[in-house]
Enzyme design. Sequence first.
Site, PDB file in Angstrom:
ATOM      1  N   HIS A  46      -2.980   6.464  -2.194  1.00 59.17           N
ATOM      2  CA  HIS A  46      -1.903   5.777  -2.767  1.00 59.17           C
ATOM      3  C   HIS A  46      -1.832   6.244  -4.190  1.00 59.17           C
ATOM      4  CE1 HIS A  46       0.168   1.765  -2.870  1.00 59.17           C
ATOM      5  NE2 HIS A  46       0.786   2.422  -3.454  1.00 59.17           N
ATOM      6  N   GLU A  62      -5.412  -0.639   3.044  1.00 55.51           N
ATOM      7  CA  GLU A  62      -5.854   0.110   2.136  1.00 55.51           C
ATOM      8  C   GLU A  62      -7.216  -0.615   1.551  1.00 55.51           C
ATOM      9  OE1 GLU A  62      -2.723   1.024  -0.891  1.00 55.51           O
ATOM     10  OE2 GLU A  62      -1.627   2.068   0.749  1.00 55.51           O
TER      11      GLU A  62
END
Length: 324
Positions: free
Chosen positions: A286, A267
Amino acid sequence: MPDPSEHLVTLYHLNDLGPAELRRLLPSHPDLRITEIGPDEDPRDHLGTLETATIVLAPLEKERRITAELLDAMPHCRLLQSVAVGFDGVDHRAAAERGIPVANLPGFNTDAVADWTVGALLYLLRPYAFGHAKVQRGKWGPEGVRGRDVSSLTVGIAGFGNIGRAVARRLDAFGARVLVHDPVPSEPAREYVDLDELAARSDVLTLHMPLNDATRGVIGEDVLRRMPRGSWVLNAGRGGVLDEAAVVRALDSGQLAGAALDVFTEEPLPASSPLRGRTDVLLNPHAAGVTHEAYHNLRASVIDSLDLVLSGKPPRNVVNGVAV
């Protein structure tokens, strides 16, 4: 009397929960020192600050993770507080070896993540985006937008903590059959099965597992191959649990009809990721647990945790087995 030696160091960065706001929210501890190590700063450049830290708010960024090296620079630390359900920002095993408790904040975003999960499932089952685009183009009719009823499906929940249980309650209301996989049964009335059986019997597999040595990459080629052809997988738990390359292959082969992912192994999701640009995948940054209510709960929870420890009481929700 407040201990003037207390020093709170925050590596957790959120604009409206900086040192000034923390001080305002902790009025019972006027002598508390608060230092922020900013998001663009390497904690290793601040060993002098960490040396006097008694409580540390852990970072969310893996690049600034509190490692064994940093733990050795914190001889007075008596709490590492994660400002999240997860605690990936700390080497919790190394902390346990040094007798430093690591605590998390379970439950603050349970409803938020459960709502997102069910919403993402509906998005996959009923092609909302396709239907919207069709009308926008001036087209009409049910072709391409015929979906599935949730009540016709079996949904397997892998990981049955707070969020998994909240997802199950929502699915009960839809009339879905729910199967559960978890090493610790928490609701005896549920049907618990092993992971292989969960995959084989689930039209939808939704993941709410922690990330550890036992779960890393556990949902991979073998598990996805066991699922009924044309099934769906969702992940709002931890990115490393799911083998994303295996998901892409399963989508390409038709083994999976779709996927909804809020978390990823890397990420932000790399620009080169083959998950991008697909109409059969819902991607989310997220943020499944990000709602106004969840953030209010987070702020309240972290302040309660800090106030408890600063008042000389043992911390709650210690995740690394250190007794205080």
